[in-house]
Design a protein around this motif. Structure first.
Motif, short mmCIF file in Angstrom:
data_model
loop_
_atom_site.label_atom_id
_atom_site.label_comp_id
_atom_site.label_asym_id
_atom_site.label_seq_id
_atom_site.Cartn_x
_atom_site.Cartn_y
_atom_site.Cartn_z
N SER A 130 -89.27 15.44 40.36
CA SER A 130 -89.04 16.83 39.99
C SER A 130 -90.11 17.30 38.98
N GLY A 131 -90.71 18.43 39.26
CA GLY A 131 -91.75 18.98 38.37
C GLY A 131 -93.17 18.67 38.84
N ILE A 132 -93.32 17.67 39.74
CA ILE A 132 -94.67 17.35 40.25
C ILE A 132 -95.00 18.34 41.37
N ARG A 133 -96.11 19.03 41.22
CA ARG A 133 -96.50 19.99 42.28
C ARG A 133 -97.43 19.32 43.30
N ASP A 134 -98.32 18.49 42.80
CA ASP A 134 -99.29 17.83 43.68
C ASP A 134 -99.68 16.51 43.05
N ALA A 135 -100.01 15.55 43.89
CA ALA A 135 -100.50 14.27 43.36
C ALA A 135 -101.63 13.77 44.25
N PHE A 166 -104.12 11.47 39.92
CA PHE A 166 -104.12 12.78 39.26
C PHE A 166 -102.88 13.53 39.74
N THR A 167 -102.22 14.19 38.82
CA THR A 167 -101.10 15.04 39.25
C THR A 167 -101.28 16.44 38.66
N LEU A 168 -100.75 17.40 39.38
CA LEU A 168 -100.57 18.74 38.83
C LEU A 168 -99.06 18.89 38.70
#
Ligand code: NAI
Ligand code: AKG
Length: 531
Positions: free
Chosen positions: A515-520, A455-457
Motif C-alpha cells: 500500500s502506497g507504492i505507485r511504481d517499483a 527504485f520505488t515511487l
C-alpha cells in the motif's frame, strides 16, 4: 587467446607486437571467398591495400573487434558496415607520409629527366643523349591538389628545389598555405598556371575524376601530372587520350582505378611512368605503419582505446583520458534511465550542466547512448556504433548544455521516453571520481550506483520503508544502503535501495502490491562500464 589475421605482407615488427597478446596468422593473397570462410575465427584483421574488406567479409566477421589498415587510405574497407557492426577501424595517418611524398617528388623528377626511358635505352645498349633532354623543375610552377600531410611535405621539398607553389585545398587555411609558401588558388587557375600538378587528396565523390577531359583542356600542353594518392582521381581513358594526342607533356601514376592494373591504354605510352602502388613501400614507412597499427590492435584487444580510430569521431586517446570518468557517469546514467523507461525508447535528452557544459559533448552523448542501449544490445553496442544504433532504432537524441544549472560543479541530466513512460536521472562526479545519482524523476537523492538496485515511487507515509525492508528480508535479499527523496512531507517520494543480491523473480510484483507504492523498478547496473 585472441586471434589476429594479417592478410597482406606487413613488417615483422608488427607481428611481434601482435604476438604479445594474440595468436597471429599471416595469410596473404586470400580470395574474398577464402576470407569470408575463415574470418569468423578472428578478433582482429590487419591489412594494407591488397585486401578489399567488403560488407560480406565484415558481416561474416562476427567476432571482429578491430580492423587495422597499415597505411593511410581506408577506402579498401567498407567502413560504414564496420561501424554498424561496432568494429573499430584504425589506420596509420602519418607512418608513410614521407615515403609517399618522396615517391611523388621522385616521379616528378623522373618525368622531367626521362629517367625510366633513358635507363631502358642504355640497357638495350644504346647511348642516346639527344632523345632524353629534360626540363628543370627550378622556377617552374607546381600545383599541389590537397595540402594535407603528404601534399605539405611535397610542397616543402618543391620549395627547396626553387619551385613556385600553387595549392588547391578547400579545407586548408590561408595561414597554413602561407606557412608552406603556397598560394591558395581555385582549381581552374591551378590547372591553367601549373607546369606540374601533383595530387594528394583522398578519393571522395568530389575528387573522383577530378582530372578529366575538361580539366585537361584547361592545362598547358607541357603539363606533367603526378598521382601518388588514389586511383580514380584521374580519368585514365581521358589521360591516355591526351598523352596520345600530345595535349599534355607527361604523367606519372602510382595508383590506378583498378589494382593490380589490368588492361590499360596507359601502358607503353611515351612520357608515362607507372609504378605498382609503391608510394608507401620504403623500409622506414613499413616499419612505422606496422608498429602504429599493431600497437592499436594490441591495445583494443586489451580493452584500451585506439589512437587513430577513423570511426569513433571525437574520441582520441587524449579526449578519452580526460573524459573517462564522465564517460562512465554518462554510461551508468544512460543504463539506469534506459531500464526505468523500458524498451522502445524514442527520445533521449542529454543535458550537460555546470562545468560539464564546457566539455566536448559528443563523446559524453555517445557514452549515454551506449549505456541506454546496453540493456538491449549488451556487448554489441560500443562507442563505434552507439549513435548509428540509436538512429536506426528511431531514438531521437537531443543534447543541451547549460553552464548555469547545477548545485555541483558539473552534472549530467538524462531524460528518456519509452514503453514504461518518461523518466529522468541526474548524476555527478565527486572529486574522488565516484559517481552519485543526485536526482530521480525530479526527486533529490544522493546514492552511488550499484550492481543491483531497487527504485520505488511511493507516497511518503509512515511504515512504508519498513514494509519494503521486511519484504526484501523475507526473500533473503540484503540491503546495502537505502535513501528516500521527497519534495514535500507526506507527498510523493522516491526510494533508492542498493542491494547485495539480485532481486528474485516475483519480488518486484510483491513490492508493487504494498500500500502506497505507485511504481517499483528493479535495475541492474554495470558499475564500472568500460570499452
Ligand atoms: N601511393 C601510396 O602508397 C599512398 C597514398 N596515400 C594517399 O595519399 C592521399 C593523401 O594522404 P594524406 O596527405 O596523408 O592525407 P591528408 O588527409 O593529410 O590530406 C588530404 C588533403 O586533401 C584535402 N582534400 C579533401 N578533399 C579535397 C578536395 N575535394 N579538393 C582538394 N583537397 C581536398 C584535405 O583537406 C586534406 O588537406 C590519400 O588519398 C592517401 O590514401 C597515402 C599514403 C601512401
Ligand atoms: O599499403 C600500401 O603500400 C599502400 C599505402 C597507401 O596507399 C595508403 O597508406 O593510403
Amino acid at each position: 587467446m585472441a586471434k589476429v589475421l594479417v592478410s597482406d605482407p606487413i613488417d615483422q615488427v608488427g607481428i611481434d607486437i601482435l604476438s604479445q597478446v594474440a595468436q597471429v596468422d599471416v595469410k596473404t593473397g586470400l580470395s574474398q571467398e577464402e576470407l569470408i570462410k575463415i574470418i569468423p575465427d578472428y578478433d582482429a584483421l590487419m591489412l594494407r591495400s591488397g585486401t578489399r574488406v567488403t560488407k560480406e567479409i565484415i558481416e561474416a566477421g562476427t567476432g571482429l573487434k578491430i580492423i587495422g589498415r597499415a597505411g593511410v587510405g581506408v577506402d579498401n574497407i567498407d567502413v560504414p558496415s564496420a561501424t554498424r557492426q561496432g568494429i573499430v577501424v584504425v589506420n596509420s595517418p602519418e607512418g608513410n607520409t614521407i615515403a609517399a611524398a618522396e615517391h611523388a617528388v621522385a616521379m616528378m623528377l623522373a618525368l622531367s629527366r626521362h629517367i625510366p626511358d633513358a635507363n631502358q635505352s642504355i640497357c638495350q645498349k644504346q647511348w642516346d643523349r639527344k632523345r632524353f633532354v629534360g626540363t628543370e623543375v627550378y622556377k617552374k610552377t607546381l600545383g599541389v591538389v590537397g595540402l594535407g600531410k603528404i601534399g605539405s611535405h611535397v610542397a616543402s621539398v618543391a620549395k627547396a628545389m626553387g619551385m613556385k607553389l600553387l595549392a588547391y585545398d578547400p579545407f586548408i587555411s590561408k595561414e597554413r598555405a602561407d606557412q608552406l609558401g603556397c598560394t591558395l588558388v581555385d582549381l581552374d587557375l591551378l590547372f591553367s598556371e601549373s607546369d606540374y600538378i601533383t595530387l594528394h587528396v583522398p578519393k571522395t565523390p568530389e575528387t573522383t575524376h577530378l582530372i578529366n577531359r575538361e580539366a585537361i583542356a584547361k592545362m598547358k600542353p607541357t603539363i606533367r601530372i603526378v598521382n601518388c594518392s588514389r586511383g580514380g582521381i584521374i580519368d585514365e581513358d581521358a589521360l591516355a587520350e591526351a598523352i596520345q594526342d600530345g595535349k599534355i607533356g607527361g604523367a606519372a601514376l602510382d595508383v590506378f582505378e583498378q589494382e593490380p592494373l589490368g588492361e590499360s591504354k596507359l601502358r607503353g605510352l611515351n612520357n608515362v611512368i607507372l609504378t605498382p602502388h609503391l608510394g608507401a613501400s620504403t623500409e622506414e614507412a613499413q616499419i612505422n605503419v606496422a608498429i602504429d597499427v599493431a600497437e592499436q590492435i594490441r591495445d583494443v584487444l586489451l580493452g584500451l582505446p585506439a589512437r587513430s580510430a577513423v570511426n569513433i569521431p571525437g574520441l582520441t586517446p587524449d579526449v578519452m583520458e580526460k573524459l573517462r570518468p564522465y564517460l562512465q557517469l554518462a554510461e551508468t546514467l544512460g543504463n539506469l534511465v534506459g531500464q526505468l523507461s523500458g524498451g522502445r525508447i524514442d527520445l533521449l535528452n542529454v543535458s550537460l550542466q555546470g562545468e560539464l557544459a564546457s566539455n566536448d559533448s559528443q563523446p559524453i552523448v555517445v557514452a549515454a547512448i551506449k549505456g541506454l542501449l546496453s540493456e538491449a544490445l549488451r556487448e554489441r553496442v560500443n562507442y563505434v556504433n552507439a549513435a548509428i544504433e540509436a538512429k536506426e532504432r528511431g531514438i531521437r537524441v537531443v543534447e543541451t548544455r547549460d553552464s548555469q544549472i547545477s548545485d555541483y560543479s558539473g552534472s549530467l541530466h538524462l531524460e528518456a521516453r519509452g514503453s514504461m513512460g518518461q523518466h529522468s536521472v541526474t548524476g555527478v562526479l565527486l572529486t574522488t571520481g565516484e559517481i552519485r545519482i543526485t536526482d530521480l524523476d525530479g526527486f533529490p537523492i544522493n546514492v552511488p550506483p550499484s550492481n543491483h538496485m531497487l527504485f520505488t515511487l511511493h507516497r511518503d507515509m509512515p511504515g512504508i520503508i519498513g514494509k519494503i525492508g521486511s519484504l526484501l528480508g523475507s526473500f533473503n535479499v540484503n540491503i546495502a544502503s537505502m535513501q528516500v527523496g521527497r519534495k514535500i512531507v507526506r507527498g510523493d517520494a522516491v526510494m533508492a535501495v542498493s542491494l547485495d543480491d539480485p532481486l528474485p523473480s516475483g519480488l518486484l510484483s510483491e513490492i508493487t502490491k504494498v500500500s502506497g507504492i505507485r511504481d517499483a523498478y528493479a535495475v541492474k547496473l554495470l558499475v564500472n562500464p568500460s570499452k
